[in-house]
Enzyme design. Structure first.
Site, PDB file in Angstrom:
ATOM      1  N   LYS A  19     -19.807   5.153  10.099  1.00  0.00           N
ATOM      2  CA  LYS A  19     -18.784   5.934   9.404  1.00  0.00           C
ATOM      3  C   LYS A  19     -18.888   7.398   9.806  1.00  0.00           C
ATOM      4  O   LYS A  19     -17.900   8.044  10.148  1.00  0.00           O
ATOM      5  CB  LYS A  19     -18.991   5.799   7.891  1.00  0.00           C
ATOM      6  CG  LYS A  19     -18.115   6.715   7.067  1.00  0.00           C
ATOM      7  CD  LYS A  19     -18.632   6.831   5.642  1.00  0.00           C
ATOM      8  CE  LYS A  19     -17.792   7.784   4.815  1.00  0.00           C
ATOM      9  NZ  LYS A  19     -16.440   7.299   4.539  1.00  0.00           N
ATOM     10  N   ILE A 442      -0.891   8.804  -7.678  1.00  0.00           N
ATOM     11  CA  ILE A 442      -1.597   7.616  -8.171  1.00  0.00           C
ATOM     12  C   ILE A 442      -2.944   7.969  -8.792  1.00  0.00           C
ATOM     13  O   ILE A 442      -3.610   7.127  -9.384  1.00  0.00           O
ATOM     14  CB  ILE A 442      -1.715   6.572  -7.039  1.00  0.00           C
ATOM     15  CG1 ILE A 442      -0.352   6.293  -6.422  1.00  0.00           C
ATOM     16  CG2 ILE A 442      -2.318   5.266  -7.518  1.00  0.00           C
ATOM     17  CD1 ILE A 442       0.725   5.831  -7.399  1.00  0.00           C
ATOM     18  N   ASP A 500     -16.111   7.069  -6.733  1.00  0.00           N
ATOM     19  CA  ASP A 500     -15.424   5.840  -6.370  1.00  0.00           C
ATOM     20  C   ASP A 500     -14.847   5.254  -7.637  1.00  0.00           C
ATOM     21  O   ASP A 500     -15.397   5.454  -8.709  1.00  0.00           O
ATOM     22  CB  ASP A 500     -16.442   4.874  -5.756  1.00  0.00           C
ATOM     23  CG  ASP A 500     -15.871   3.481  -5.552  1.00  0.00           C
ATOM     24  OD1 ASP A 500     -15.315   3.244  -4.481  1.00  0.00           O
ATOM     25  OD2 ASP A 500     -15.965   2.637  -6.475  1.00  0.00           O
ATOM     26  N   TYR A 523     -12.392  -0.691   4.797  1.00  0.00           N
ATOM     27  CA  TYR A 523     -11.523  -0.702   5.983  1.00  0.00           C
ATOM     28  C   TYR A 523     -11.883   0.496   6.844  1.00  0.00           C
ATOM     29  O   TYR A 523     -12.259   1.545   6.318  1.00  0.00           O
ATOM     30  CB  TYR A 523     -10.037  -0.667   5.609  1.00  0.00           C
ATOM     31  CG  TYR A 523      -9.568   0.628   4.980  1.00  0.00           C
ATOM     32  CD1 TYR A 523      -9.100   1.687   5.767  1.00  0.00           C
ATOM     33  CD2 TYR A 523      -9.594   0.807   3.607  1.00  0.00           C
ATOM     34  CE1 TYR A 523      -8.679   2.873   5.188  1.00  0.00           C
ATOM     35  CE2 TYR A 523      -9.174   1.990   3.020  1.00  0.00           C
ATOM     36  CZ  TYR A 523      -8.713   3.018   3.816  1.00  0.00           C
ATOM     37  OH  TYR A 523      -8.301   4.185   3.242  1.00  0.00           O
ATOM     38  N   GLU A 677       2.401  -0.379  -3.533  1.00  0.00           N
ATOM     39  CA  GLU A 677       2.540   0.013  -2.130  1.00  0.00           C
ATOM     40  C   GLU A 677       3.926  -0.417  -1.685  1.00  0.00           C
ATOM     41  O   GLU A 677       4.420  -1.438  -2.136  1.00  0.00           O
ATOM     42  CB  GLU A 677       1.470  -0.704  -1.299  1.00  0.00           C
ATOM     43  CG  GLU A 677       1.495  -0.439   0.192  1.00  0.00           C
ATOM     44  CD  GLU A 677       2.473  -1.313   0.977  1.00  0.00           C
ATOM     45  OE1 GLU A 677       2.896  -0.853   2.052  1.00  0.00           O
ATOM     46  OE2 GLU A 677       2.821  -2.412   0.533  1.00  0.00           O
ATOM     47  N   HIS A 706      -2.732   6.193   3.777  1.00  0.00           N
ATOM     48  CA  HIS A 706      -3.864   5.934   4.677  1.00  0.00           C
ATOM     49  C   HIS A 706      -3.740   6.752   5.947  1.00  0.00           C
ATOM     50  O   HIS A 706      -4.674   6.850   6.724  1.00  0.00           O
ATOM     51  CB  HIS A 706      -3.947   4.453   5.036  1.00  0.00           C
ATOM     52  CG  HIS A 706      -4.225   3.586   3.855  1.00  0.00           C
ATOM     53  ND1 HIS A 706      -3.257   2.823   3.260  1.00  0.00           N
ATOM     54  CD2 HIS A 706      -5.358   3.395   3.140  1.00  0.00           C
ATOM     55  CE1 HIS A 706      -3.790   2.180   2.237  1.00  0.00           C
ATOM     56  NE2 HIS A 706      -5.051   2.515   2.142  1.00  0.00           N
TER      57      HIS A 706
HETATM   58  N1  GLN Z   1      -6.380   5.979  -9.183  1.00  0.00           N
HETATM   59  C1  GLN Z   1      -6.968   5.602  -7.936  1.00  0.00           C
HETATM   60  C2  GLN Z   1      -6.806   6.732  -6.928  1.00  0.00           C
HETATM   61  O1  GLN Z   1      -5.828   7.380  -6.942  1.00  0.00           O
HETATM   62  C3  GLN Z   1      -6.322   4.350  -7.392  1.00  0.00           C
HETATM   63  C4  GLN Z   1      -6.958   3.886  -6.124  1.00  0.00           C
HETATM   64  C5  GLN Z   1      -6.537   2.499  -5.701  1.00  0.00           C
HETATM   65  O2  GLN Z   1      -5.616   1.930  -6.199  1.00  0.00           O
HETATM   66  N2  GLN Z   1      -7.193   1.946  -4.725  1.00  0.00           N
HETATM   67  O3  GLN Z   1      -7.652   6.953  -6.101  1.00  0.00           O
HETATM   68 ZN    ZN Z   2      -3.828   1.845  -4.539  1.00  0.00          ZN
END
Ligand code: GLN
Ligand code: ZN
Length: 766
Positions: A19, A442, A500, A523, A677, A706
């Site tokens: 990484k 999110i 995390d 990933y 998504e 991403h």
């Molecule tokens: N609340 C989390 C973030 O924004 C959601 C992450 C996820 O769905 N993998 O990082």
């Molecule tokens: Zn997500």
């Protein structure tokens, strides 16, 4: 004699070396040659480790700089023209397909990534053309890596994704109309060529992975095995001996395929997940075929119960004899952390219950020795193992009577909100005051270097809790200010305090233990450090209320609280294997329910409970096991969220948009707002929400988080336009695909500026 095999080894390295190197390369801090050299060093180190453990069959080509599946796109020459036309260096072209590329006049998004079966690992999906040509790479990676190991004096078993699995998991590229499995004939000569080259290089065995055999495959995919293995299994002495490997499920429903692949040398099955398939598989093997018995769990960190494993292997030996049985890991060890040795802080009692990749190597060897040479040859190891098993089964750490009592008192009503969605949304709209096309994110904002430094200092005790808290507050202020400047509607605090999304909660719950170095690849260069559920779970104190309450206090805009749902906590942890997962999920749900209620009390009117892992927990095949899972998983989510009043808005988030076969579960969650998504998938997938008259609000992601690239306003407007073909304007939220923690602040500002501007355009229009 009974041999020992490992199906694949984790590639990150003891300290996530891979990484660090790949990210340094992407950041321009090390050269391409440096990165290649680091890859080579890691491969050598891992082969030597496996050799030292006494393993007979050591895998190669299980290494990958990004994803082993993506390696095969280059191996077979299935690189879409939008990448190949730039004539990038192969390594950069590879990363461009994996993560997108926006540099030096090149601007191309990543290929689609999907979860690898029911794991938290992701593969990059091949995108194939109608007239797809396959061409073996001029310097095939499996051959190169085989030779590299041979130079170290280690004769490895190259691991290759099988032709049927490669095509079955591929998709037609955008605008292309082709069922990938129809391309089989063109692909087979490439395999034949590859196998011959491996043989010429000295390989005696190869492992060809065909895990799609554990799925409900279409008749067409199933029928592909015969022609595929006629071609590649009939090369005789021109090719190495082939083991066809399956894992993560049983192959009983596809057992007739075994008769179509009787010309391969061996078949591997997962006897950890599905021990009951052994008899059927034994009955279906050809007269000379070998069984590779996966008895050491490649997906979890519990020490193998030697007694039980030896019994399974011996049942196979009874039927086939010692020379036709191999002891193996159930799957690749990619899904478990590198070594227990790095864990200096683990409590000695629980430490004795665990086994990571390096330790599992030894387990495979010990089991094969016990069967080959008799239990006396490994008496001390067997005795120590029996003691560990006994200690775990009887430990006080696993049992909390208070948790059990609370579970027993849960009622049906505890799972339901007070009123239905129309009633709730009317109250919420009045209370929270949102415009049309509300914008939000999110949850996470970029996890800057500074955040990591401060968290590290705090963990090491170099700064006081008060200093750390001040720092976090400063970060929250900055993120809130940024969102106000961008003019987003529902704000978040940015999750700077969270390393995390699951580990953070694991560290605050009883019943969990957490590790310091137990990273598992998710990933590309992303790794997670799943906490481990060892006992009954409860919440000793609020986990997120302090940060959320602070965020509420510094803005007039609505602030969204952010939690990880019970199923995601369960799925992204290493669960117990001694208690059913539904019991663990309900314990998590009760702990989260208390947190949700506490957030509401602290003035947080919008609460998002993320369940990105809900779907990956779905048993791989349709049927009663799947129905049962949906029932207990949905109940866990509802139990965690239903404790609030009607005017509190419950959001949930999922990192995917393919709900066709899963819609009933999503609808049953009874959320007020759902973010999913959608930027990398077709907007057509939203049709399911129309067909099923989904009542609640939906925020299909409008750009891919991403990727570092900044979408233009027009690009986002185009996405919204597509979405409006399916969703009502008053139903649509505008948000990114997922959290922003892996992006830089600069990228985030660019991306969100486009997003807000596009949302405002539509707000004007409607
Ligand atoms: N609340 C989390 C973030 O924004 C959601 C992450 C996820 O769905 N993998 O990082
Ligand atoms: Zn997500």
């Amino acid at each position: 004699m009974v041999q020992s095999s490992v199906l694949g080894f984790p590639r990150l390295g003891k300290l996530r070396d891979l990484k660090k190197a790949t990210e340094a390369y992407w950041g321009g801090k090390i050269s391409r040659d440096d990165l290649l050299a680091e890859g080579k060093r890691l491969r050598a180190e891992h082969w030597k480790l496996q050799q030292a453990s006494g393993l007979d069959n050591i895998p190669s080509n299980d290494f990958a700089f990004y994803d082993q599946f993506l390696d095969h796109h280059q191996l077979f020459g299935t690189i879409p023209e939008r990448y190949s036309k730039y004539n990038l260096h192969p390594l950069d072209e590879y990363f461009a397909m994996g993560r997108g590329h926006q540099k030096d006049g090149v601007d191309v998004p990543a290929l689609e990534m999907v979860k690898w079966f029911d794991s938290n690992y992701h593969i990059v999906k091949p995108a194939l053309q109608e007239n797809q040509q396959f061409k073996l790479n001029a310097n095939p990676k499996p051959v190169a890596e085989f030779k590299e190991a041979l130079e170290l004096g280690i004769k490895t078993v190259p691991v290759i994704v099988g032709p049927v699995t490669f095509l079955a998991l591929a998709k037609a590229d955008r605008g292309q109309n082709v069922d990938p499995i129809d391309l089989l004939e063109g692909l087979l000569p490439v395999y034949a060529d590859l196998l011959k080259q491996l043989k010429a290089a000295g390989a005696e065995k190869v492992q060809i992975d065909e895990p799609v055999l554990v799925l409900d495959i279409s008749p067409k995919v199933k029928a592909a095995f015969k022609p595929a293995y006629e071609k590649i299994g009939n090369l005789g002495a021109a090719a190495p001996k082939i083991t066809v490997a399956t894992y993560f499920g049983d192959i009983v429903h596809n057992i007739d395929v075994l008769s179509a692949i009787q010309n391969v040398d061996a078949v591997h099955v997962d006897l950890v997940r599905n021990p009951e398939q052994l008899d059927t598989v034994l009955g279906a093997l050809g007269p000379n075929q070998t069984l590779s018995a996966g008895v050491v769990d490649g997906r979890n960190i519990w020490k193998t119960d030697f007694k039980a494993a030896i019994e399974k292997v011996e049942a196979a030996v009874q039927k086939l004899g010692k020379d036709r049985v191999v002891v193996a890991t159930s799957s690749s060890l990619l899904h478990v952390p590198h070594t227990l040795e790095s864990e200096k802080k683990l409590d000695a009692e629980v430490r004795d219950w665990f086994s990571f990749a390096v330790e599992k190597l030894k387990e495979v060897v010990i089991i094969s020795k016990a069967v080959s040479e008799g239990p006396a040859s490994v008496a001390a190891e067997l005795e120590a193992n029996a003691k560990s098993m006994q200690s775990r089964a009887t430990s006080k750490r696993t049992n909390d009577p208070a948790v059990k009592a609370r579970q027993a008192a849960v009622t049906e009503a505890d799972h339901n909100r007070k009123s239905d969605f129309p009633t709730r949304i009317a109250l919420q709209t009045k209370d929270i005051k949102l415009p049309l096309f509300p914008t939000t994110t999110i949850g996470s904002f970029p996890q800057t270097q500074e955040i990591r430094i401060q968290r590290n200092k705090f963990t090491k005790g170099e700064i006081t809790p008060e200093e750390y808290e001040k720092f976090i507050e400063k970060e929250i202020q900055a993120v809130v200010k940024l969102q106000e400047d961008l003019d987003l509607d529902v704000l978040v605090h940015g999750e700077p305090e969270r390393n995390d999304m699951v580990q953070y909660f694991g560290e605050r719950l009883s019943g969990y233990v957490f590790t310091t170095h137990a990273w598992v690849q998710s990933y590309g260069s992303r790794a997670v450090r799943p906490p481990i559920i060892v006992g009954d779970i409860s919440r000793p104190a609020p986990m997120t209320v302090k940060e959320s309450a602070y965020a509420v206090s510094i803005t007039k805009k609505p602030m969204k609280g952010m939690l990880t749902g019970p199923i995601t906590c369960l799925r992204w942890s290493f669960p117990r294997d001694d208690v059913h997962q539904s019991v663990q999920a309900q314990q998590l749900a009760l702990a989260l329910r208390d947190e949700v209620i506490d957030l509401e009390k602290a003035g947080v009117k919008v609460i998002q409970v993320d369940e990105p892992a809900l779907r990956e927990g779905l048993p791989l095949r349709t049927g009663s096991a799947r129905d049962a899972y949906v029932k207990w998983a949905v109940n866990a989510f509802k139990l965690s969220t239903a404790g609030v009043t009607d005017s509190t808005q419950v959001h949930s988030h999922f990192c995917y948009s393919e709900f066709q076969d899963f819609f009933h579960a999503i609808a049953a969650l009874d959320t007020d707002v759902l973010s999913i998504e959608n930027s990398k998938s077709d907007a057509k997938l939203l049709q399911v929400f129309v067909d099923q008259s989904f009542p609640a609000h939906i925020g299909p992601g409008v750009y891919d988080i991403h990727s570092p690239r900044v979408p233009s306003v027009d690009e986002i407007k185009e996405r919204i336009e597509q979405m409006l073909k399916y969703l009502k304007p008053e139903q649509l939220w505008i948000n990114p695909d997922c959290g922003l923690k892996t992006r830089t602040t600069e990228q985030t500002i660019g991306q969100l500026t486009s997003l807000v501007e596009a949302a405002k355009f539509y707000r004007q229009k409607y």
